[in-house]
Each structure stands twice: as structure tokens, then as C-alpha cells.
Scaffold this active site. Sequence first.
Site, PDB file in Angstrom:
ATOM      1  N   SER A 101      31.421 -35.799  29.065  1.00  0.00           N
ATOM      2  CA  SER A 101      30.552 -34.590  28.874  1.00  0.00           C
ATOM      3  C   SER A 101      31.247 -33.696  29.873  1.00  0.00           C
ATOM      4  CB  SER A 101      29.324 -35.159  29.291  1.00  0.00           C
ATOM      5  OG  SER A 101      28.467 -33.845  29.198  1.00  0.00           O
ATOM      6  N   LYS A 140      18.531 -42.744  27.056  1.00  0.00           N
ATOM      7  CA  LYS A 140      19.140 -42.759  28.499  1.00  0.00           C
ATOM      8  C   LYS A 140      17.787 -43.394  29.006  1.00  0.00           C
ATOM      9  CE  LYS A 140      20.910 -38.445  29.029  1.00  0.00           C
ATOM     10  NZ  LYS A 140      20.934 -36.808  29.472  1.00  0.00           N
ATOM     11  N   ASN A 171      21.306 -28.687  25.716  1.00  0.00           N
ATOM     12  CA  ASN A 171      20.091 -28.813  26.639  1.00  0.00           C
ATOM     13  C   ASN A 171      19.194 -27.981  26.600  1.00  0.00           C
ATOM     14  OD1 ASN A 171      22.680 -29.913  28.562  1.00  0.00           O
ATOM     15  ND2 ASN A 171      20.862 -31.108  28.748  1.00  0.00           N
ATOM     16  N   GLU A 196      23.393 -32.076  20.242  1.00  0.00           N
ATOM     17  CA  GLU A 196      22.319 -32.765  21.108  1.00  0.00           C
ATOM     18  C   GLU A 196      21.307 -31.633  21.413  1.00  0.00           C
ATOM     19  OE1 GLU A 196      24.432 -34.976  24.117  1.00  0.00           O
ATOM     20  OE2 GLU A 196      22.549 -35.249  25.145  1.00  0.00           O
ATOM     21  N   GLY A 243      24.246 -40.294  29.935  1.00  0.00           N
ATOM     22  CA  GLY A 243      24.216 -40.453  31.394  1.00  0.00           C
ATOM     23  C   GLY A 243      23.564 -39.516  32.186  1.00  0.00           C
ATOM     24  N   LYS A 257      32.493 -34.430  24.577  1.00  0.00           N
ATOM     25  CA  LYS A 257      31.302 -33.702  24.295  1.00  0.00           C
ATOM     26  C   LYS A 257      31.319 -32.385  25.339  1.00  0.00           C
ATOM     27  CE  LYS A 257      26.664 -34.339  26.424  1.00  0.00           C
ATOM     28  NZ  LYS A 257      25.390 -35.224  26.859  1.00  0.00           N
ATOM     29  N   LEU A 258      31.132 -31.111  24.565  1.00  0.00           N
ATOM     30  CA  LEU A 258      31.202 -29.820  25.149  1.00  0.00           C
ATOM     31  C   LEU A 258      29.692 -29.443  25.593  1.00  0.00           C
ATOM     32  CD1 LEU A 258      33.796 -28.155  23.200  1.00  0.00           C
ATOM     33  CD2 LEU A 258      34.124 -29.446  25.289  1.00  0.00           C
ATOM     34  N   LYS A 259      29.391 -29.052  26.744  1.00  0.00           N
ATOM     35  CA  LYS A 259      28.279 -28.212  26.925  1.00  0.00           C
ATOM     36  C   LYS A 259      27.934 -26.996  26.453  1.00  0.00           C
ATOM     37  CE  LYS A 259      25.763 -31.385  29.455  1.00  0.00           C
ATOM     38  NZ  LYS A 259      24.496 -31.827  29.176  1.00  0.00           N
ATOM     39  N   ASP A 280      17.819 -35.830  22.804  1.00  0.00           N
ATOM     40  CA  ASP A 280      17.964 -36.316  24.112  1.00  0.00           C
ATOM     41  C   ASP A 280      16.564 -36.187  24.752  1.00  0.00           C
ATOM     42  OD1 ASP A 280      18.496 -36.538  26.862  1.00  0.00           O
ATOM     43  OD2 ASP A 280      20.356 -35.648  26.999  1.00  0.00           O
ATOM     44  N   ASP A 288      26.365 -30.334  23.406  1.00  0.00           N
ATOM     45  CA  ASP A 288      24.761 -30.639  23.803  1.00  0.00           C
ATOM     46  C   ASP A 288      24.642 -29.432  24.408  1.00  0.00           C
ATOM     47  OD1 ASP A 288      22.667 -31.456  25.229  1.00  0.00           O
ATOM     48  OD2 ASP A 288      23.674 -32.737  26.482  1.00  0.00           O
TER      49      ASP A 288
HETATM   50  O1  OSB Z   1      22.037 -33.602  28.852  1.00  0.00           O
HETATM   51  O2  OSB Z   1      23.025 -35.462  28.674  1.00  0.00           O
HETATM   52  C1  OSB Z   1      22.728 -34.388  29.124  1.00  0.00           C
HETATM   53  C2  OSB Z   1      24.106 -35.033  33.043  1.00  0.00           C
HETATM   54  C3  OSB Z   1      22.604 -34.603  33.519  1.00  0.00           C
HETATM   55  C4  OSB Z   1      21.625 -34.359  32.902  1.00  0.00           C
HETATM   56  C5  OSB Z   1      21.780 -34.178  31.729  1.00  0.00           C
HETATM   57  C6  OSB Z   1      22.646 -34.476  30.770  1.00  0.00           C
HETATM   58  C7  OSB Z   1      23.858 -34.769  31.379  1.00  0.00           C
HETATM   59  C8  OSB Z   1      25.286 -35.110  30.841  1.00  0.00           C
HETATM   60  C9  OSB Z   1      26.311 -35.788  31.607  1.00  0.00           C
HETATM   61  O3  OSB Z   1      25.484 -34.667  29.846  1.00  0.00           O
HETATM   62  C10 OSB Z   1      26.308 -37.195  31.349  1.00  0.00           C
HETATM   63  C11 OSB Z   1      26.903 -38.176  32.305  1.00  0.00           C
HETATM   64  O4  OSB Z   1      28.250 -38.064  32.167  1.00  0.00           O
HETATM   65  O5  OSB Z   1      26.384 -38.805  33.092  1.00  0.00           O
HETATM   66 MG    MG Z   2      21.917 -34.301  26.746  1.00  0.00          MG
END
Ligand code: OSB
Ligand code: MG
Length: 367
Positions: free
Chosen positions: A134, A261, A189, A212, A289, A160-162, A237, A187
Site C-alpha cells: 500500500s 481486516k 479511505n 477501495e 493491513g 495499491k495507491l492511496k 474496507d 484506496d
Molecule cells: O485503509 O487499508 C487501509 C493502513 C492503516 C489504516 C488503514 C489502511 C492502511 C493501509 C496500509 O492501507 C496497510 C498495510 O500495509 O498494513
Molecule cells: Mg483501506
Amino acid sequence: MKFSKFNFRIIGLPLVRPFRTSFGTQTHREVLIIEVVTQENISGWAECVAMSEPLYSPEYVAGCLDLMKRFLIPALNFESSAEQVATKLKPFLGGQMAKAALETAILDAQLKKSKMSLAKYLGANKTKVECGVSVGIADSIPKLIDEVSDYVEQGYRRIKLKIEPNWDYEPVKEVRNRWPEIPLQVDANQAYSRNDGKLLARLDEFNLLLIEQPLDEHDILGHSQLAKIVKTPICLDESIISLQSAQDAIEMQATSVINIKPGRVGGYIESVKIHDLCLSKKIPVWCGGMLETGIGRAANLALAALPGFTLPGDTSASSRYFKKDITSPFVMNDGYLDVPNGVGIGVEPDLDYLDSITIHKESVVRK
Ligand code: OSB
Ligand code: MG
């Protein structure tokens, strides 16, 4: 199983690079580690995946510790099987991450006693799992390309790109142009709104595996409407906090892939139930994760080894997160991590190192 005490510690671990998401920038992890000690003196370990602040989910480290001490531990009354934990803690609403951590520590001790690995207990059928990574929001596109290049060279099998508004179309386009074939997903969020359908549909041209959690965690209807506008599969998620919520989101066609998760859904046992449901409905799942240490990562790898986990997870190598992990490091080999096969979660923390990074320590002892 009967318990003699619960040891809690909060540790501080710097991340190897800042991790920026639409909800903020993490520069280090503050992690609540739980050790349950049974009457026969077996230690069970778990990591609570809550972050320092309630930005990703309503839970946070200090709140989880309080919830455990004030309500959850007393409700267990120093005696429980792992399978009974969720039922005993059900009266206390929310708190999935705190509940998951207690259940996992108890499960680790229980499996050590019965000499079984977590992978076997959960129903794993793989000995190694494919790793994705990620990638946080970068300061510039060249910096993003550098970071992704580094991960691609290391062998990560999925990127995976935020994303967030104004950091979506261009960075995704650049990464896709540079690596036309690599499995790629994004992703958000929760950073978008119901009005952003057209904007998100522009990402369809990049052949992404999934988008995501584009919308608010409570907006299941919005996700199902969005799924009719964008061709890229929607993956939830934050919205999936239990088997029930997974069932609802699938039924409403709000999600066609699920990020499982364990902390978010209340534990590994609930995670397996969601996995089983998704397998029966042909909904692919992958293991998300929370920037875990080796303690949480070991258990996630066991889960990711179940048959329905057909997409690479955010189960990256220890070196992606920390200079030095609290267990022996998880090292990637040809884009895979081995699933631990020792008893319980299959790893032990390095106690001297743990002591050296402990910020806070306390115990709840049976009287
Ligand atoms: O949205 O998946 C998520 C990390 C912390 C909180 C939320 C997320 C994430 C990640 C990283 O995307 C996941 C990882 O590498 O553990
Ligand atoms: Mg996520």
C-alpha cells in the site's frame, strides 16, 4: 482455559517512511500489545490494530486499553475459550479491535496448548501468500514513481495507491503508463462523496483491480449507486465491521470484493465467517493491513492462506514498515511471504527489544 493475568504494553515504533492517507499522515506506530498468561503459564500474544487517533475507525489505542480494563477483561472473568470470547463480549457495543486483540491472544495461548498452528485452525490451504503493498500519497508524481519503482524491484505483486480528491487521475495514470501490466488498485479511505461518480469513473481506463472504500463508511446505498456508474469493482474496507455488514453490503450490491481486516471485524473467527460467506457468493477477498508489527502480521498471514483469499493482500514484508520488527522479520521471497507454521500465531516477540521501545506498561492480575 483459565488466566492468571493480562499484560498490556504500548510500544512506539517509527515507520521507515511517513505514510500519508486521506485521513492523515502516520510517521510512527503506537501499538497496544497484549499478553495473556494462562494458569499453566502459557503466554498468548496479540496486537491491537487501533491507531493513536480515531481517524481510520472510531477506535484508538488509549480507548481500547480503557475498554479492555474497564469492561472486557471483567466480563471474561479470567476464564474463557477463544470461541466463547465474542459471545461474552457482545453486550459491549463496538470495540471490534479491542475484542479482536483479546480473542487473538487467548487463541494463541489455546493453540499453543493444543500444539496447533493458527493457519491450520483457521482452515488455511496455502503455505505462502502473494504480497501487495500500500503506497501512501506522495509529495509529487516523481516521488511516487520512485517509491513504486522501489517496491516493484523488491518483487511486490500488486500495488495499491492511496488516493484523495486532486490525487487520483494523474498519479494513477502515470503509474499505469510506467507499469502497463502490474496488478493495480486504489484506496480512498472515504474521501469522496456521492456526487463524485463521474470523477471516479475516469479511473476505469486504467484497468484497476478495484476501488477501495471511496465513500463514507455508513454510505452503503451510495456505494451501491456508485457501483452502477463505475466499471471498476468497488471493494469495501471501513464499512465491513461484521459478518452481518458483509452480508448486507453484498446483498445491496455495494461491494464486489471485500478487504478483510480481522481487527475491524472483531477477530479471526469472525473473519473466517466472512471469508466463508464470500466464498459461497463468489466474492473475492483479500487481507488488509493496519501497519502491523510481526505479531499481527503473523496472524494475518495465516488468514490470508485460506482458499477464498484470491487477491494479494496488504501483507507486506517487515522492512516495508520498520527498521527492526518486534519478531524475527517477515522477509519477502519472490513476492511471497511464508505462512507461519509453528504453534499458535507461530512467532514470539523479542522481549528485550520490546522493553526498549515500551512507553507504557500495566497488568490486570487475577485476585
Ligand atoms: O485503509 O487499508 C487501509 C493502513 C492503516 C489504516 C488503514 C489502511 C492502511 C493501509 C496500509 O492501507 C496497510 C498495510 O500495509 O498494513
Ligand atoms: Mg483501506
